[in-house]
Design an enzyme around this catalytic site. Structure first.
Site, PDB file in Angstrom:
ATOM      1  N   ASP A 114    -100.856  56.092 -37.731  1.00  0.00           N
ATOM      2  CA  ASP A 114    -101.142  54.659 -37.647  1.00  0.00           C
ATOM      3  C   ASP A 114    -101.935  54.252 -38.876  1.00  0.00           C
ATOM      4  OD1 ASP A 114    -101.262  52.096 -36.691  1.00  0.00           O
ATOM      5  OD2 ASP A 114    -102.389  52.566 -34.885  1.00  0.00           O
ATOM      6  N   ASN A 115    -102.030  52.947 -39.099  1.00  0.00           N
ATOM      7  CA  ASN A 115    -102.843  52.396 -40.188  1.00  0.00           C
ATOM      8  C   ASN A 115    -102.442  52.966 -41.546  1.00  0.00           C
ATOM      9  OD1 ASN A 115    -104.420  50.726 -38.495  1.00  0.00           O
ATOM     10  ND2 ASN A 115    -105.612  52.495 -37.861  1.00  0.00           N
TER      11      ASN A 115
ATOM     12  N   CYS B 124    -107.774  43.080 -38.087  1.00  0.00           N
ATOM     13  CA  CYS B 124    -106.739  44.062 -37.779  1.00  0.00           C
ATOM     14  C   CYS B 124    -105.797  44.184 -38.961  1.00  0.00           C
ATOM     15  CB  CYS B 124    -105.954  43.651 -36.538  1.00  0.00           C
ATOM     16  SG  CYS B 124    -104.696  44.862 -36.070  1.00  0.00           S
TER      17      CYS B 124
END
Length: 870
Positions: A284-285, A152
């Site tokens: 996100d990310n 993650c």
């Protein structure tokens, strides 16, 4: 117990036997292949068969799970990591039940009967759009099996959150896992649809429907088509079908990149010219520049749409597993050396070529030994679990490796920390300093295990624990140490703290001052510019305190030229009374006192009813028309105003005074300040949410709240106002002590019933779609039942994720509570209330809490002018 041979393992994926092993049919699966002694094989698998109690009332009530997994975001959605030691001890491959999970929402429920007809579409910039069933994917395409470590992007994020709270939840150092994945290469699937020349990206979309659409993201098409990248569609992990949390029945596996690119429950592949426009790909990310604050990111969408900040390849990272957190080493019985051990990984297929250990704060380094279990598959030219192990020709490395170093005990004894850093074959090396960013992703500074020595024992501490208190970073912060980059919390020699001295109680009247004031002189100073007022026969000049009065200037102006004894003595603390000698100017003569007592404040008369209920210089009556119990000790009191079209007249963020007859006295009244919870524009009625403090064997109970609870329907009470130093004008504009301020973000800190003024401001921001002011609410209570307006607060956060964050913490939480525990502490304030440009802090709660919060915030760098205490 069932043992599967290599031949049987291959048969597991045949279409006629797809998914023969389900959680309801098999408890333990051991994969043992005597013919293959030189390659790592999965550990014994214990498949959970029962849904855990905490999941039974969630959308994931169909998913059995292992109770050892550490939940990072409460009960739902399911975001977990395994205990670090348990993960490491399983070896190179991780069992599916301990494999970390990152879910953005619910887990799609897919029955066994539905799997053969599960459909995957390939569309967009292709010559022949196609739809493939799961059965076709197994039958028509070559299957491969390869070990891949998924990580993650938030791994080790809690370290960043302890330095400064990011927008992401706190991962420890176990947000990674490794498995043997089986399925076809994505390139083979896409070739069947024949990509057009202008196609540059593959967008992927899962079946999980989330608040902002289906989860989706993209990778470059040329990466997908490169066999060295190994991007695949997987339907098996470690020889068994994917479990629900891991994408059952089909997922993407993108080796060497962040886990967020490996889409689960895969339904669509769309070829495009540009990166995905999916909400989750954009928001996100990403690692935004470290100077981008939460407020900037909320107001300026350009940061999220800049593809330069999207993250794909993993960064170089490492961690120590042994020594374990809180492990103790008895020097008297220890051998000559201690072997430290841990893991390391790189990104983009680059091999970790060195791991270094320092015991002297980075002045010198020692080279650790490295083991690469992944390499053992390179010489294996056969099939495994029905997939061809095709690795002998690949130069890429997509798995974690293990490092170890034997350290002389004497060296550990003379050190205060073990520092770990790794480097890959491109000479990318872990930095010493943390690169903080708004999402807290890709945290990879040196990993530090602290060493403390006492009574012949060495004790080791990891930086953080994934949930709850623990770790040297938290300990250092509580001690006032500096966690900024590179210093690891070390105090400056000679640093001292000074405790504030208590205020000495003194008489309200300044000694020796015998000036006598008459009624004419008092009335000549009853203006807003020069407000004199009387308390217990003494005259005070409030002019110099108009700006600094906690209740706002209007509180003083409203009693100018009047006897304010009842209001002042009923509301103000001993500390406030101790300040009064500085404003004392004389004593009102007896004749003037009689005139003042007999004078009734005239209210302007009009033939038309007043449009506004509240009056600043006189009490106005209202009757109790409804009393509703929210819980055993919480009530909503609804009061009927003078007429049904009348509005309350209370600005957002301000309060009113309530006067109720004291049940224990024939003549006394009780006066307190309250903030209604009803809408400010509401006509005819007003609601007060009040927590009743009942008497106990050791306390007298709340005088006002118990008096309110005894009121019967139709009872008449009196109100006066508005009062308060703060007023929210909307869309980032606020008035503080009569001066307008522009605010980018609010940090709202409250305890118990102190939520009500915070709630009024929060609601005003959330109900205005044009208001982009970022709000963080830190709400402290004793038990879960004490949380007032919880549903409203949580709904604000759910509907406004871009501008609202709610954090509850309980000091007497039950065992079922999965949220924060403890009081409003320095740790929580460090996470949620760090100083920021354009920020303002609103505080309301018990006096002890407000005092503590003020000290901590000022020490953190907040200015007094940025703090508002209701």
């Amino acid at each position: 117990m069932t043992t599967i041979t290599q031949t049987q393992a291959q048969e597991v994926i045949l279409p006629t036997k797809a998914y023969p092993l389900t959680p309801r049919q098999l408890k333990v699966v051991e994969v043992s292949t005597p013919e293959l002694p030189n390659i790592p094989l999965p550990p014994p698998t214990k498949i959970p068969t029962e849904v855990l109690h905490v999941d039974r009332d969630t959308p994931d009530s169909h998913v059995p799970r292992d109770p050892r997994l550490i939940r990072l975001t409460g009960v739902h959605p399911f975001n977990v990591e395994p205990p670090l030691t348990a993960l490491y001890n399983e070896g190179f491959l991780t069992s599916p039940e301990l494999f970390y999970v990152r879910n953005h929402g619910y887990v799609p429920q897919v029955c066994d009967e539905e799997i053969p007809t599960w459909e995957l579409s390939v569309e967009g910039l292709v010559e022949h759009p196609i739809v493939l069933t799961f059965k076709q994917i197994l039958q028509d395409f070559e299957q491969i099996t390869a070990p891949v470590t998924l990580v993650c992007a938030g791994n080790r994020r809690k370290e960043q959150n302890l330095v400064r709270k990011s927008k992401g939840f706190s991962w420890g150092a176990a947000g990674l896992s490794t498995a043997l994945f089986t399925g076809p290469l994505m390139s083979e699937i896409i070739r069947k649809a024949k990509p057009l020349r202008k196609a540059r990206y593959v967008c992927m979309e899962g079946a999980d429907k989330l608040p902002n659409g289906h989860y989706g993201t993209s990778v470059k098409l040329n990466w997908v088509m490169d066999p060295n990248k190994g991007i695949m569609l997987a339907h098996m992990m470690n020889g068994e079908p994917l479990r629900p949390d891991h994408g059952r029945p089909l997922r993407v596996v993108v080796p060497g990149q962040i886990g967020g690119r490996s889409v689960k429950w895969l339904k669509r592949l769309i070829l495009t010219e540009s990166p995905s426009d999916n909400w989750y790909h954009i928001n996100d990310n990403r690692v935004l520049p470290t100077m981008v604050s939460p407020e900037m990111s909320a107001k300026e969408s350009k940061w999220w749409h800049d593809e330069r900040y999207a993250i794909y390849d993993l960064s170089v990272n490492s961690a120590a597993v042994y020594p374990q957190h809180n492990e103790e080493l008895q020097l008297s019985s220890a051998g000559p050396t201690y072997t430290a051990r841990g893991y390391a990984y790189g990104g983009g297929g680059r091999r970790i070529n060195r791991v270094e250990i320092s015991l002297d704060k980075g002045r010198s380094w020692r080279l650790a030994d490295i083991e690469y279990p992944e390499d053992k598959y390179r010489d294996f030219d056969s099939t495994l679990f029905g997939g061809r192990v095709d690795m002998y020709w690949r130069e890429t490395c997509f798995c974690w490796c293990f490092w170890s170093l034997a350290i002389p005990i004497s060296d550990l004894e003379n050190s205060d920390a073990i520092l770990v850093r790794a480097m890959d074959e491109a000479l990318n090396i872990q930095p010493r300093d943390m690169y903080w960013s708004i999402l807290g992703m890709m945290n990879n500074p040196w990993f530090r295990v602290a060493i403390t020595k006492e009574d012949g024992v060495l004790r080791f501490e990891h930086p953080t624990l994934p949930v709850g208190p623990g770790g040297w970073m938290e300990r250092v912060k509580k001690a006032g140490g500096d966690l900024t980059n590179g210093y690891w919390g070390e105090k400056v020699d000679g640093e001292e703290t000074t405790e504030p001295q208590p205020v000495e109680e003194v008489s309200m009247k300044k000694k020796g001052l015998d000036r006598v004031i008459n009624i004419e002189e008092l009335r000549n100073h009853s203006t807003a510019e020069e407000p004199w007022f009387v308390v217990n026969g003494e005259v005070y000049d409030g002019t110099k305190f108009l700006e600094g009065h906690p209740g706002g200037a209007q509180s003083i102006i409203s009693v100018a030229g009047m006897d304010a004894s009842d209001e002042f003595l009923a509301i103000h603390s001993e500390t406030a009374k101790a300040m009064m000698p500085d404003y004392h100017i004389g004593t009102l003569d007896k004749a003037s006192m009689e005139i003042l007592k007999n004078t009734t404040q005239e209210v302007e008369k009009s033939t038309e009813p007043r449009a506004v209920f509240l009056q600043p210089r006189s009490w106005t009556k209202a009757s109790l028309c409804q009393k509703k119990s929210v819980s055993w000790d919480t009530r909503i009191f609804t009061f009927k105003l003078e007429h049904e079209r009348q509005t309350l007249g209370l600005p957002v963020g301000q309060h009113l005074m309530l006067k109720v007859k004291d049940p224990s006295s024939d003549s006394d009244f009780i006066i307190r300040s309250y903030t209604p919870t009803s809408e400010m524009k509401r006509e005819g009625t007003m609601e007060l949410l009040v927590k009743i403090y009942f008497p106990t064997s050791t306390t007298q109970g709340g005088k006002m709240t118990t008096a309110l609870d005894k009121l019967t329907l139709g009872s008449v009470v009196e109100f006066k106002g508005p009062i308060g130093v703060f007023e929210y004008l909307g869309r980032g504009r606020a008035m503080v002590s009569g001066k307008e301020r522009q605010v980018r973000s609010f940090r709202m800190i409250c305890g118990g019933s102190g939520i009500t003024p915070v709630y009024q401001v929060l609601r005003a921001v959330m109900q205005d779609p044009q208001d982009q002011t970022f709000c963080v609410v830190l709400d402290g209570n004793k038990t879960e039942g004490d949380i007032l307006l919880k549903d409203d607060l949580d709904s604000f956060a759910a509907a406004n994720t871009h501008k609202c964050m709610i954090a509850h913490t309980l000091s007497r939480a039950s065992s079922s509570w999965t949220g924060r525990r403890g009081r409003i502490s320095e740790e929580l304030l460090n996470e949620y209330a760090s100083p920021c440009e354009g920020g303002m802090v609103l505080v309301c709660g018990p006096e002890a809490m407000e005092k503590s919060v003020r000290q901590i915030l000022l020490a953190k760098g907040w200015k007094e002018s940025d703090l508002v205490f209701f």
